[in-house]
Design an enzyme around this catalytic site. Structure first.
Site: not given
Lengths: 457, 546, 457, 546
Positions: B66, B69, B100, B199
């Site tokens: 999503c 994230a 990550r 992003h």
């Protein structure tokens, strides 16, 4: 230091949780649903939730975790997720052909107030649920409870699949709670030995510890079948293991279908297993086979043989309430000293149980429900321990403080074995003991000056 | 139940495969998916022929995550000295806690909050009565405990729905605290169609709240920013090693192994080198518009690509000393790479790979597989846009849908005081004449062979089918895909987290990757899947006693 | 440094053994005899031998080890031990009332040439052996072979208790070799699942991993019964696991009673277990139950999931031939590199087998039968390894060289678990793998710089 | 099958118990054992009433080990810088490899061969053709590898039988090597009746080959040797700590934490303090005869015993400064001891113990149990002699049997040059007048209560019976006995190796022991032996659902 900013001084925090000792309800609902044979869990929310839960469970089990999502968009969030859910049901049954879709909600769908039962009705009327297939649902808003209560809610929904025939089936429902596939397997071995007919639900054995065979089965052999779940209402009673994980489902079966129940502690360690086995014995009216008594005796034997390495050792524990209660009792029973105990899951009665169990230990005990690992770390800084038991996130504390550490709980992201070897029951107790002794003795070997280095221990 | 136990490799036709992939879908789904599966013609069209960056279909098991994230996890996660507070129920913070593998080097003393997880752990009453007070309190507690130079707040799904005004809260707290930059991200998970939206939201706020905060001149020559490098498995460390060796000064990396101050100083660099086109090309544009810094696309995945990118940077600065130094470094580094690759090539040549990952990675890693003599027979992105597939020339012709329109586009203009063209028109013309290309990216498709399959937003079902039908020697995607693919007996390499490996960038990284792929595609483990009695289950009561 | 005098330069030694990788025959005979139900092992020599063997076995099992001795004095050593032996037989049957006395010789009684069969005859004629009781014996001079061959000799004597009736019993003799009680239990579980009727001998399960129950039984429930041993001559065949440990007994049953046999490797690891299971399958003419195939698949799954941590890791091994052969094959099958392999037990064919197994590994392999741990340590000094697998004495090398180390073999004097958890079969393979991965990953965690410290592994 | 699960403690009569112990034996065995079981009258007879140091009965499961174990394991084992080569088949060397917990502190650089195991690993051909050549070669190889200052050779059973002349071999090698003292021990396992013979053989050779080799004056005042202390679990470290604190110089310890040079210098001390009377009193006699060093019996097991022994040493030297220092040290150390003991006493007082161990330990440890208020209701030695039970006054009346006569008694006389009386007759008279007793030891019996049972060479069967009948709260013996006793639900403490504990000597050791016994006799573990269904096995089909 990895956790270099953690101060020794403890200041009260009202709003900020740091390094949580819990996660949210939906992942628990997803794990529980995987314990139904042929079931596809479904996350009714935005797709990130599902992705996160699948990733976490995958890292824990090193196994494929299949689950679908309603993939909410901004629009759905405003106008409601019904359309997405209906579309999802249709797509899932056409493409993946599960027996059951187990839907759980999220903070998103709960906040906008989607009504799953109503959506399910609509799906039925629209014929989106094929004959003989099932859609069940649990309400698991991320903003209340924890992964533990989410698990419990889905287990309750499983129980509510019961369709009593009025004719008793002579079986005992066993609700194992949030344990590993290997533990579920061990329950089946034990009840098999005692010769008690059972319905175990959920049952993730064979689902999340599968083989590599060149075949991929989205729905492996394992899991509690729909037939079994329907039959739980005809059982002679229910043993629910764990107040937090399993009690609601058991009580629901009791209230709704008059299936009597007992809530026991999860059978980790000697005492809790004793109570579990003895309950089975009296329920079934059988005598306990020698092999079980033998395994018990082996556990007692190892405790007595190795007592000198356990006696008085201080332990810090973090995990989920039901597991911690039994583990604390186990440690105390071996003359160890669990002095810092944290769960992220709310529930004052947790602190009460721990205080009871540790009351004769003769030293101060820090215990907190709805606590976090930041606090646990601060406690350890203030009073160091000889051992930490908890999930993988403990490795940061263990490394910074140079403390022996046994991985136990959820999630374990960096080691193998929990899928394959049980820690419940007497054999499980032997395994826990082996691991605890292992790290304590490794530490003695590591720190021993040459003249004190021991060959025989 | 599928199986990929290697039989003699059947010959396949891309059209058949495509048909197979969508055969089982309900018509509506089939139609939609058909548009996202392209039999590659390797052309450079001006109008996109593949649909991408569109909604995932409910119920179809997706690889995607999503917006939260993409924002908190991917972009802001790698910066070590910002306290990242997730405002919401506990889950989102928990799942994005250290998962990550974006490494950071804080040294012994530096601030490093990455091992920590901060959340307001919203409860029911916060949802009902609003969470602003709690957020305010949480920021205060974080400040009192750590006195960080900056605190970032991330919204999760319910926050937008209940209308918490996180931007006002953070603005007020910033004023109140005085020496701490506090700001928020409206990155609710339901926004956009994938991480990509996250992003964008992240980068917008970084640009708005941090970039340009520190005007002081940083020492060093040949100053660049490296955009869209996240230091997974230490990629950034290797790239930095090479930059240092070449004498190139990296002012800031967005955002691998980065610090608050790197973002704050980004505008002082003279070139932006863009790694992950998808996650950050718009930041490059904004930096150019506002501060006059040109940008080029680079790729440090693959030894040759690395050499090419270094030369491109050197050529930009046009300084003989740098150009020679870069050639010297390449000459020093390549022999080791070639020794390993030539040895491994004998075992990997002719094998096949599939990649479905990221918004640029699939393209970048094709370079490495090429160097191993392995053919990429199918590829696609998890959250790529059409320009990532078919090149920036399609940008003007991409139709924005509602989901994309909902993602803010910053209006930037030249900074009165600080805008400064890095090259004179004359210099720019010269570079152009020499065939030097700025802000150019041709996308994945042209680099893929004709007749290969390009699939956008591949899902679990299609992945399984592809592997069944095309039997690749290796499959690359993310953790959720890893084990279902491996169950089929095909090794699966994560290209988000690299499993436990890396770095794979630069020269040393290339060597690591060659060795890793060699291990995977040539491991004997895959030959154990069948038991003797499954291979030969002839029953006989007459056991052949010796 | 604890082994500070061990030089890196390797000089050939003709006469001096340093840090042996074996011990003497009698202890093997004693361990084997404990696998007979109701058996008291007897050491025909001076009392020190018996004391040493009992102490070593006790330290390994943390369990009582009962065994008697002829307590040779100077006189007996000159005039022969017959008087002592006769007296012993009489005392043992009167005081301890075993079913069987299993006598083994020592260097002492062998050097003076005591003839046990003859002494036994005398005891019989003098009526010192009660009706229905047995005295068996094995010749186990300490100056030949090793503890392994001593074990083998006593197992052969057990086989020679066979009293064929001419009527086949439909069972398969399984000679497990020198494995742990938990392994013997695992063999019974496996053959039970496959539904092959077996006679397992020796069988120390239930003997050397007993419970603490407030009762002391000199002769616990476990062990192969005399009835079973008598019946081995009627079995349809014998599966002998391990050329060194079990072949002699199997061949003796073949030659003497025409019971056909196969000699298999001990089922440690994937391949050797595959061969064992498939042998059972074809013998019994049954198909392998899903549960076994499932366990196998789990082992393969874990190997594939964790392969990156195993690939190319160098290993040093010390132990007994049969175990090392299978372990070496297991390690190679996982792309690991066993490069230093030592057993103290003589037997050139050991080196040959190891060379075969490792021939495609593509690196130099040091292997030696009749070697010692001093040599192994020197090899490690010359080419370091990532892992050591061996008995407790390896801890000195592991500490000095700072090398991860998994305890496996005999004796293990400083850790628990080997009595309770099998390492044979697929489940055993999972356990071995868990342990190997555990120490390798612990080392990675320990040595990782902070920026490389991993949450997910 | 026996059981000791505590019922109400039955009252027992020692005569009944003794009868029970031997009831089941064949007559011959019963007669023999009857002589080794004494109902204690706590008298000091001149003629021994208990038979001890006699053969073990074949087939009766004994606690005893052999002569080799006593020689190589017990006496020579603790010395770190001698290379001990076992000449024989591999077993004897293997079993005596690091298994006794006799600790040593070699520092970072010192020679330390204790972690090593050296053997000639005799093979069949060596038995047939003789092992002398192999032994010679083994010594050479050991010398070439390590260049130790000394090499010792130990004979195992076959060596004596095949007639290897190990003493000639070692004598020749000593000459050949020049700078290495090489000697051998004829400690074949069949010699004597127990470890005791091995102690004697070992000490004889130490006295013959090492003692007196180094005449140089060692620095320090109040020089003593501590004889018969083996530094199990670090006992010796604690005693040395106390000596240092008092200013007493310990020239040599026989043989805990010792070195070759300590033995070589032993004759330069002025007093021999004997801990383990059994294993070493004859060495004290020889040192007196040859060098004029008087000896006294001491005991550092037990805080009070430690204080007593220190005072006795101080009184011997008669120096006010030392006497005051010793009092000061005792005054410093006792408070900590008393704090712990008084606290623990509340939990241990009135409990009962049994001890069957060693040749003096059973007696020594009775001190510690007394300090815990615990009654020793039965005790005995594994390899004690009659004087260890009933005091040295019985020595003249002990009849030597064949087995004992086979053990060499060294003939020693005063050393012409080095014999030197440590005290003038006048001083000796003064001490005597003050009631100071040299070479006195009264044995175990007088210290035990009337009516307690003293059993020599207790065996497995009798141990089980004793525990069944008398139900002690703790039982002390060795590793072979440990688990059969514990199976009965009675905690078992090893007093050879201390399990994993220690030190138990001196003041700190007393504290350790108090705490250890407290842990053992008060652990809740012993309450778990029965399962709920064994306590209440009422079967009911009507489970009481909540």
């Amino acid at each position: 230091m990895l956790l270099r900013h953690t101060p020794t001084d403890i200041s009260e925090r009202k709003a900020l949780t740091i390094n949580p000792a819990k996660t949210c309800q939906p992942i628990g609902a997803m794990y529980a649903a995987l314990g139904i044979h042929g079931c596809l869990p479904h996350s009714h929310g935005s797709q990130g939730c599902c992705a996160y839960h699948r990733s976490t469970l995958t890292r824990h089990y090193k196994e494929p975790i299949s689950a679908a999502t309603s993939s909410f968009t901004e629009g759905a969030s405003v106008f409601g997720g019904q359309a997405n859910m209906l579309q999802a049901i249709n797509n899932i049954f056409s493409v993946y052909e599960p027996e059951v879709i187990a839907v759980h909600t999220t903070c998103l769908s709960e906040t906008i107030g989607d009504d799953l039962p109503q959506i399910k009705k609509k799906a039925e009327t629209e014929g989106k649920i094929p004959e003989g297939k099932y859609v069940i649902s649990a309400s698991t808003p991320s903003y209340s409870g924890s992964h533990v209560t989410g698990f419990s809610s889905m287990v309750k929904s499983m129980a509510m699949m019961a369709e009593p025939t009025g004719k008793k089936n002579g079986k005992v429902n066993i609700i194992p709670g949030w344990v590993e596939p290997a533990d579920m397997e061990e329950f089946k071995r034990i009840t098999g030995l005692i010769n008690v007919k059972t319905i175990l639900f959920p049952d993730t054995s064979g689902v999340l510890n599968g083989p590599l065979s060149g075949e991929y089965k989205m729905f492996p052999e394992g899991g509690t079948t729909v037939e079994e779940l329907k039959s739980t209402g005809d059982s002679i009673g229910t043993l629910a293991l764990g107040e937090w994980c399993s009690a609601d489902a058991a009580r629901a079966l009791d209230t709704k279908y008059k299936v009597p129940c007992s809530i026991l502690d999860m059978p980790f360690g000697l005492m809790a297993t004793d109570r579990f086995i003895d309950a089975l014995r009296t329920i079934a009216g059988v005598s306990i086979p020698e092999v079980i008594t033998h395994e018990r005796g082996q556990l007692v034997d190892m405790i007595s043989d190795m007592h000198q390495y356990l006696f008085g050792k201080k332990v810090a524990l973090v995990g989920d309430p039901d597991q911690l209660i039994s583990m604390t009792e186990f440690l105390v029973s071996m003359d160890m000293k669990p002095i810092h105990i944290v769960t992220g899951t709310p529930g004052k009665k947790f602190e009460k149980r721990i205080r009871e169990i540790t009351k004769d230990m003769g030293c101060k005990v820090n215990v907190k429900a709805k606590g976090d690992m930041f606090l646990l770390h601060q406690w350890i800084r203030n009073e160091p321990v000889d051992l930490i038991i908890g999930n993988t996130y403990c490795k940061y504390i263990a490394r910074d403080e140079d403390i022996p550490y046994v991985r136990w709980g959820f999630p374990i992201l960096d080691r193998q074995g929990h899928q394959y070897f049980p820690t419940v029951g007497y054999k499980g107790g032997l395994r826990l003991l082996e691991k605890i002794l292992g790290v304590l003795m490794d530490r003695q070997d590591r720190d021993a000056p040459e003249e004190k280095f021991e060959l025989v221990m | 139940m599928a199986t990929a136990t290697k039989k003699k490799l059947v010959q396949w036709d891309p059209a058949d495969i495509k048909a197979e992939l969508i055969k089982k879908y309900p018509p509506k789904v089939a139609r939609k998916r058909a548009k996202q599966i392209m039999i590659n013609e390797a052309l450079q069209n001006d109008t996109p022929s593949l649909t991408a960056n569109v909604r995932t279909i409910p119920g179809i098991i997706t690889m995607r995550g999503c917006t939260y994230a993409g924002c908190k996890g991917v972009i802001m996660g790698p910066t070590r000295d910002i306290v990242n507070i997730t405002h919401g129920p506990i889950g989102c913070a928990f799942y994005s806690w250290l998962t990550r593998r974006n490494q950071t080097d804080a040294g012994a003393e530096g601030d490093n909050y990455m091992p920590y997880c901060f959340s307001t752990d919203m409860q029911e009453q916060d949802i009902i009565f609003g969470g602003e007070k709690k957020l305010e309190q949480a920021i205060q507690e974080a400040y009192d405990l750590f006195h960080p130079k900056s605190i970032a707040v991330f919204a999760t799904c319910p926050v937008g729905l209940i209308g918490d005004d996180i931007h006002t809260v953070t603005r007020n707290m910033k004023e109140k605290l005085g020496d701490c930059n506090v700001y928020a991200f409206s990155c609710e998970g339901y926004k956009g169609v994938s991480q990509s939206a996250g992003h964008h939201i992240a980068n917008n706020q970084v640009f708005r709240h941090i970039v340009g905060e520190n005007d002081e001149e940083k020492p060093g020559k040949y100053k660049i920013n490296l955009l869209g490098e996240y230091n997974i498995g230490g990629d950034g460390f290797e790239i930095d090693r090479i930059f240092d060796k070449c004498g190139i000064t990296c002012i800031s990396t967005f955002s691998g192994n980065s610090t608050y101050d790197q973002f704050a100083s980004a505008h002082t660099a003279d070139l932006n080198a863009v790694m992950c086109h998808r996650s950050i090309n718009y930041v490059a544009d904004m930096l150019e518009t506002k501060f006059g810094i040109p940008w080029i696309k680079v790729n440090f995945i693959g030894a040759n690509a690395t050499a090419k990118s270094l030369r491109k940077i050197a050529e930009y600065f046009g300084d003989k000393k740098l150009i020679d130094k870069v050639e010297k470094v390449i000459a020093e580094e390549m022999p080791a790479v070639e020794t390993v690759s030539s040895e491994i090539l004998t075992r990997t040549e002719g094998k096949t790979a599939m990649m479905f990952v990221g918004g640029s990675r699939a393209h970048h890693y094709k370079e490495l597989f090429d160097e191993l003599g392995m053919k990429t027979i199918s590829a696609g992105y998890e959250f790529g846009h059409q320009d990532d597939y078919e090149g920036r020339q399609v940008l003007p012709n991409i139709k924005l849908d509602a989901d994309s329109r909902n993602i803010e586009e910053l209006e930037v203009e030249a900074d009165e005081t600080r805008f400064k063209p890095r090259k004179s028109d004359k210099e720019m013309k010269a570079l152009d004449k020499a065939g030097y290309k700025f802000k150019e990216y041709d996308g994945l498709a042209v680099d893929m062979d004709k007749g290969t399959l390009i699939v956008d937003d591949l899902n679990q079902y299609e992945a399984e089918k592809l592997v069944e039908l095309m039997k690749p020697d290796i499959f690359c995607a993310g953790i959720k895909e890893k084990y279902s693919i491996q169950k089929l007996g095909v090794p699966m390499k994560q290209l988000h987290s690299y499993d436990s490996g890396g770095p794979y960038a630069g020269f040393q990284g290339a060597i690591n990757f060659y060795q890793e792929i060699d291990r995977l595609v040539n491991s004997r483990v895959w030959s154990y899947m069948k038991a003797p009695w499954q291979k030969n289950n002839r029953l006989t009561a007459s056991y052949n006693w010796e």
